[in-house]
Scaffold this active site. Structure first.
Site, PDB file in Angstrom:
ATOM      1  N   GLY A  54     -66.628 -40.399  -9.995  1.00 37.34           N
ATOM      2  CA  GLY A  54     -65.489 -39.605  -9.571  1.00 37.34           C
ATOM      3  C   GLY A  54     -65.941 -38.273  -9.012  1.00 37.34           C
ATOM      4  O   GLY A  54     -67.078 -37.842  -9.246  1.00 37.34           O
ATOM      5  N   CYS A  81     -72.235 -42.711 -13.219  1.00 40.74           N
ATOM      6  CA  CYS A  81     -72.161 -41.369 -12.648  1.00 40.74           C
ATOM      7  C   CYS A  81     -71.211 -40.492 -13.470  1.00 40.74           C
ATOM      8  O   CYS A  81     -71.525 -40.108 -14.588  1.00 40.74           O
ATOM      9  CB  CYS A  81     -71.773 -41.446 -11.171  1.00 40.74           C
ATOM     10  SG  CYS A  81     -72.167 -39.943 -10.236  1.00 40.74           S
ATOM     11  N   TYR A  82     -70.029 -40.192 -12.956  1.00 35.54           N
ATOM     12  CA  TYR A  82     -69.069 -39.392 -13.731  1.00 35.54           C
ATOM     13  C   TYR A  82     -68.771 -40.062 -15.070  1.00 35.54           C
ATOM     14  O   TYR A  82     -68.610 -39.393 -16.097  1.00 35.54           O
ATOM     15  CB  TYR A  82     -67.780 -39.218 -12.930  1.00 35.54           C
ATOM     16  CG  TYR A  82     -66.748 -38.316 -13.579  1.00 35.54           C
ATOM     17  CD1 TYR A  82     -66.808 -36.934 -13.439  1.00 35.54           C
ATOM     18  CD2 TYR A  82     -65.699 -38.851 -14.320  1.00 35.54           C
ATOM     19  CE1 TYR A  82     -65.862 -36.102 -14.027  1.00 35.54           C
ATOM     20  CE2 TYR A  82     -64.741 -38.032 -14.913  1.00 35.54           C
ATOM     21  CZ  TYR A  82     -64.831 -36.657 -14.765  1.00 35.54           C
ATOM     22  OH  TYR A  82     -63.889 -35.832 -15.359  1.00 35.54           O
ATOM     23  N   HIS A 166     -75.489 -45.548  -8.748  1.00 32.01           N
ATOM     24  CA  HIS A 166     -74.411 -46.509  -8.506  1.00 32.01           C
ATOM     25  C   HIS A 166     -74.983 -47.921  -8.335  1.00 32.01           C
ATOM     26  O   HIS A 166     -75.524 -48.255  -7.278  1.00 32.01           O
ATOM     27  CB  HIS A 166     -73.621 -46.109  -7.258  1.00 32.01           C
ATOM     28  CG  HIS A 166     -72.800 -44.879  -7.449  1.00 32.01           C
ATOM     29  ND1 HIS A 166     -71.510 -44.912  -7.917  1.00 32.01           N
ATOM     30  CD2 HIS A 166     -73.098 -43.565  -7.258  1.00 32.01           C
ATOM     31  CE1 HIS A 166     -71.032 -43.680  -8.001  1.00 32.01           C
ATOM     32  NE2 HIS A 166     -71.975 -42.848  -7.605  1.00 32.01           N
ATOM     33  N   GLU A 168     -73.260 -50.610  -8.026  1.00 29.41           N
ATOM     34  CA  GLU A 168     -72.315 -51.464  -7.301  1.00 29.41           C
ATOM     35  C   GLU A 168     -72.542 -51.486  -5.808  1.00 29.41           C
ATOM     36  O   GLU A 168     -72.027 -52.371  -5.114  1.00 29.41           O
ATOM     37  CB  GLU A 168     -70.879 -51.025  -7.606  1.00 29.41           C
ATOM     38  CG  GLU A 168     -70.471 -49.668  -7.051  1.00 29.41           C
ATOM     39  CD  GLU A 168     -70.788 -48.495  -7.968  1.00 29.41           C
ATOM     40  OE1 GLU A 168     -70.130 -47.451  -7.848  1.00 29.41           O
ATOM     41  OE2 GLU A 168     -71.708 -48.622  -8.806  1.00 29.41           O
ATOM     42  N   ASP A 224     -54.528 -64.918   4.602  1.00 33.41           N
ATOM     43  CA  ASP A 224     -53.878 -64.541   3.352  1.00 33.41           C
ATOM     44  C   ASP A 224     -52.531 -65.237   3.175  1.00 33.41           C
ATOM     45  O   ASP A 224     -52.249 -65.807   2.122  1.00 33.41           O
ATOM     46  CB  ASP A 224     -53.709 -63.022   3.293  1.00 33.41           C
ATOM     47  CG  ASP A 224     -55.025 -62.292   3.507  1.00 33.41           C
ATOM     48  OD1 ASP A 224     -56.065 -62.827   3.094  1.00 33.41           O
ATOM     49  OD2 ASP A 224     -55.016 -61.205   4.107  1.00 33.41           O
ATOM     50  N   LYS A 366     -60.832 -60.489  -0.235  1.00 30.13           N
ATOM     51  CA  LYS A 366     -60.806 -61.467   0.854  1.00 30.13           C
ATOM     52  C   LYS A 366     -61.715 -62.660   0.586  1.00 30.13           C
ATOM     53  O   LYS A 366     -61.334 -63.810   0.857  1.00 30.13           O
ATOM     54  CB  LYS A 366     -61.204 -60.787   2.161  1.00 30.13           C
ATOM     55  CG  LYS A 366     -61.208 -61.709   3.377  1.00 30.13           C
ATOM     56  CD  LYS A 366     -59.806 -62.091   3.809  1.00 30.13           C
ATOM     57  CE  LYS A 366     -59.154 -60.944   4.539  1.00 30.13           C
ATOM     58  NZ  LYS A 366     -57.847 -61.335   5.119  1.00 30.13           N
TER      59      LYS A 366
END
Length: 518
Positions: A54, A81-82, A166, A168, A224, A366
């Protein structure tokens, strides 16, 4: 209910990527705002918690705090992180401004054997301006960098973990393995979030929601709405009526393709409504992109309400809303995020709408939607279609919408995508391979430029070509297309499309831009 990892969002631009990476491990994850009430978070019966990064500093007044129920639950916690700094502060450590900020690539060195980090040195992605000066009592450092003595940490009992980097993002090559170790090995979550399980849960949820009532499906022809319609059809069968609206803002030959695909491959009766004049009338003089989306959203709903009356007033409407739509429109679970744009099927719905929405894909990315489509047996021509916005060409035709401008854009778009397909570059199934295009289209600008054709001066509109590579559509990079291909496309457009004398290529990534222009 599948094993679940709850991700608390503290405002990081990467939070949605955490959810996606966990789901790539076939473990369900759900994203909640950091101040979600305990009853809401605990109702998901999580196997563990992940705290996102964040922009705030934990020591600032009014900064987001760590909910008490996270630590009281006794479940494993991973702070990123945060999130790591929150754990540090809550457990008695100290966080201070960093003398030297770390943004970008870094190398961490693992200090000891541990269940989270593989041994050795690893390339990671840093993005922080604070640092941990003192670990909480009972915590140990797991890794360090030249600037961060505490690049990773854990509690002695192996319940709490923190990463200053991070895992991710793709810039941390070993990040997926780190997340797998936490989610599967430390939390003990079973990897049972599969297309088949998604279908089974969705079918049960749809049946519970609609009961024996009739349902109306809004079919746009995109991936979708097609998958959403097929899911509902699997759940309720003949209770479903599917309606396809020809807005006049479709791609070349799209109406025929959609009608053929649904009737031949799904065995589903499709009602086509020709509403071209109605949409064009309501969009006359409208140039603001948000107003376009609102007008289109309301017009869609009014048309479906009219169809509903004709079909005996089904109370439910199916829409193909997916998770990025919700995120970018600041849906209820992202009420701390800034709104980027309204999606016609999220932010453009009128308040007096007469339907209850059925949105079976609302929390799917997606790639998950495509996997579900394949598992449902949908044809490849539907599942692997190029993404297409709900408002259609209206948000690619900048400025006022007219039939002539739409026809101009339609022709240019068909030339561009046709050349990409002929070159073997337009295949979403291979979008993670070098050079493969995840999304490509043309944009018509409401500006004119001077040109020369046949020794005569021209003053005509400009077309922008847009092609991106991406894995998740939350971030994207512009595609490095061959120069000779771009030259061929530009030459064909200016020679074959009336009213266009200039072609440019968009080389902006997302962020700072979005993939679509409006």
């Amino acid at each position: 209910m599948p094993d679940t990892i709850v991700i608390l969002d503290f405002g990081s631009q990467y939070t949605q990527l955490i959810a996606r990476r966990v789901r790539e491990l076939h473990v369900y994850s759900e994203l909640l705002p950091w101040d979600a009430p305990a009853e809401r978070a605990l109702a998901l019966h999580p196997k563990g918690w992940i705290l996102s990064g964040g922009p705030a500093s934990v020591y600032e007044p009014g900064a987001p705090t760590l909910p008490a129920y996270v630590l009281e639950s006794g479940l494993p916690v991973l702070g990123i992180c945060y999130g790591m700094q929150l754990i540090t502060q809550a457990m008695g450590g100290r966080v201070v401004p960093a003398g030297q900020r770390e943004y970008g690539p870094a190398t961490i060195h693992t200090l000891s054997e541990n269940p989270l980090l593989p041994h050795g040195d690893h390339s990671v992605w840093m993005s922080h301006g604070d640092r941990i000066e003192a670990l909480p009592p009972g915590f140990v450092a797991l890794a360090s960098t030249s600037n961060s003595p505490f690049a990773a940490m854990s509690s002695a009992d192996g319940r709490y973990y923190g990463l200053q980097f991070h895992p991710e993002v793709h810039h941390t090559p070993g990040g997926k393995e780190i997340l797998r170790r936490f989610v599967v090995e430390i939390c003990g979550a079973h990897p049972d979030w599969t297309p088949e399980s998604i279908i089974a849960e969705s079918v049960a949820r749809i049946r519970q929601q609609v009961g024996g009532e009739r349902v109306l499906a809004a079919v746009s022809g995109g991936v979708d709405s097609s998958v959403a319609t097929a899911l509902v059809h699997r759940a309720v069968g003949d209770q479903l009526s599917a309606v396809f609206v020809d807005t006049g803002m479709l791609r070349l030959h799209e109406r025929e393709q959609v009608e053929r695909a649904f009737r031949q491959n799904l065995g589903l009766e499709l009602v086509t409504v020709n509403a071209v004049e109605e949409f064009l009338d309501r969009l006359e003089g409208v140039t603001d992109p948000e107003q376009k989306r609102r007008v289109i959203g309301e017009t869609f709903i009014r048309i479906f309400e009219a169809e509903a009356r004709r079909l005996g007033q089904p109370p439910f409407l199916v829409q193909g809303t997916i998770y990025p739509d919700v995120v970018e429109s600041s849906g209820p679970d992202r009420n701390k995020a800034q709104k980027i744009k309204s999606h016609h099927n999220v932010g453009g719905l009128p308040p007096d709408m007469q339907f209850q929405l059925v949105e079976p894909l609302r929390y799917l990315f997606k790639d998950e939607v495509r996997a579900v489509g394949e598992a449902l047996g949908l044809p490849a021509e539907l599942v692997w279609r190029q993404p297409f916005p709900g408002p259609g060409l209206a948000v690619r035709c900048l400025g006022e919408i007219t039939w002539d401008r739409l026809e101009r854009l339609r022709a240019a778009d068909a030339i561009f995508t046709g050349e990409l397909e002929a070159a073997g570059l337009l295949n979403q199934r291979l979008a993670d391979e070098p050079g493969q295009i995840a999304q490509a289209f043309a944009v018509l600008l409401p500006v004119r430029s001077v040109g020369v054709m046949g020794d005569s001066r021209t003053y005509q509109e400009a077309v922008v070509l847009r092609a991106v590579t991406t894995e998740d559509f939350m971030t994207a990079d512009w595609a490095r297309l061959p120069a000779d291909l771009l030259a061929r496309v530009a030459n064909r457009i200016v020679n074959e499309v009336q009213g266009v004398n200039r072609v440019t290529y968009d080389i902006t990534s997302k962020p700072p831009a979005t993939i679509e222009w409006e």
